[in-house]
Motif scaffolding. Structure first.
Motif, short mmCIF file in Angstrom:
data_model
loop_
_atom_site.label_atom_id
_atom_site.label_comp_id
_atom_site.label_asym_id
_atom_site.label_seq_id
_atom_site.Cartn_x
_atom_site.Cartn_y
_atom_site.Cartn_z
N ARG A 67 26.01 -95.45 -19.79
CA ARG A 67 26.41 -95.44 -21.20
C ARG A 67 27.81 -94.83 -21.35
O ARG A 67 28.18 -93.93 -20.59
CB ARG A 67 25.44 -94.61 -22.05
CG ARG A 67 24.04 -95.19 -22.14
CD ARG A 67 24.01 -96.42 -23.04
NE ARG A 67 22.68 -96.89 -23.28
CZ ARG A 67 22.06 -97.84 -22.58
NH1 ARG A 67 22.67 -98.40 -21.57
NH2 ARG A 67 20.84 -98.22 -22.89
N ALA A 69 30.47 -93.11 -24.39
CA ALA A 69 30.47 -92.49 -25.73
C ALA A 69 31.72 -91.65 -25.89
O ALA A 69 32.51 -91.51 -24.95
CB ALA A 69 29.22 -91.65 -25.92
N GLU A 74 26.72 -86.91 -26.00
CA GLU A 74 26.17 -88.11 -26.65
C GLU A 74 25.78 -89.16 -25.60
O GLU A 74 24.71 -89.77 -25.69
CB GLU A 74 27.23 -88.67 -27.60
CG GLU A 74 26.77 -89.83 -28.44
CD GLU A 74 27.88 -90.33 -29.37
OE1 GLU A 74 27.83 -91.53 -29.70
OE2 GLU A 74 28.77 -89.55 -29.73
N THR A 77 22.57 -88.04 -23.76
CA THR A 77 21.40 -88.22 -24.62
C THR A 77 21.00 -89.70 -24.69
O THR A 77 19.81 -90.02 -24.58
CB THR A 77 21.69 -87.69 -26.04
OG1 THR A 77 22.04 -86.30 -25.94
CG2 THR A 77 20.48 -87.83 -26.94
N ASP A 78 21.98 -90.59 -24.84
CA ASP A 78 21.69 -92.03 -24.86
C ASP A 78 21.06 -92.48 -23.55
O ASP A 78 20.11 -93.26 -23.53
CB ASP A 78 22.96 -92.84 -25.13
CG ASP A 78 23.47 -92.68 -26.55
OD1 ASP A 78 22.72 -92.14 -27.40
OD2 ASP A 78 24.62 -93.10 -26.81
N CYS A 79 21.61 -92.01 -22.43
CA CYS A 79 21.07 -92.37 -21.11
C CYS A 79 19.64 -91.90 -20.93
O CYS A 79 18.78 -92.64 -20.44
CB CYS A 79 21.93 -91.78 -20.00
SG CYS A 79 23.37 -92.73 -19.56
N ASP A 81 17.39 -91.17 -23.25
CA ASP A 81 16.48 -91.92 -24.12
C ASP A 81 16.19 -93.31 -23.54
O ASP A 81 15.04 -93.76 -23.51
CB ASP A 81 17.06 -92.05 -25.52
CG ASP A 81 17.11 -90.72 -26.26
OD1 ASP A 81 16.41 -89.77 -25.83
OD2 ASP A 81 17.86 -90.62 -27.25
N ALA A 82 17.23 -93.99 -23.07
CA ALA A 82 17.05 -95.32 -22.49
C ALA A 82 16.24 -95.25 -21.20
O ALA A 82 15.41 -96.12 -20.93
CB ALA A 82 18.41 -95.96 -22.23
#
Length: 97
Positions: A67, A69, A74, A77-79, A81-82
């Motif tokens: 990811r 960002a 950020e 966190t995206d990584c 969650d995915a």
């Protein structure tokens, strides 16, 4: 679970390393057999220039999420969650067989 963090093109400060360890260690709840997670932090030339690549080694396959960002926090966190979703899907596929 062992978490290996690499930072490319910059030196990560302790605050960022602690944040990554805290977030990535939560993934262990979703899969018991996980032993190693590789996190690569790098800077890009793009506007969202913070890149995070998260690799999870589970028996039978390696799961990879990447990811970009504006901040490393950020992107991490995206990584995470995915990766949680990807692990759940992977477990569901295994139990369907």
């Amino acid at each position: 679970m062992e978490i290996k963090i690499k930072s490319l093109k910059f030196d990560a400060d302790q605050k960022l390393i602690d944040y990554v360890n805290k977030k990535v260690s939560k993934i262990a709840k979703f899969y018991d057999g996980t032993e190693v997670a590789d996190v690569t932090l790098s800077l890009l030339q793009e506007p969202d220039n913070k890149n995070v690549k998260l690799q999870f080694h589970i028996p039978g396959e390696d799961l990879v999420i990447e990811r970009n960002a504006k901040t490393f926090e950020e992107a991490v966190t995206d990584c995470v969650d995915a990766m949680k979703e990807k692990i759940v899907r992977s477990k569901e596929k295994r139990f369907e067989k």
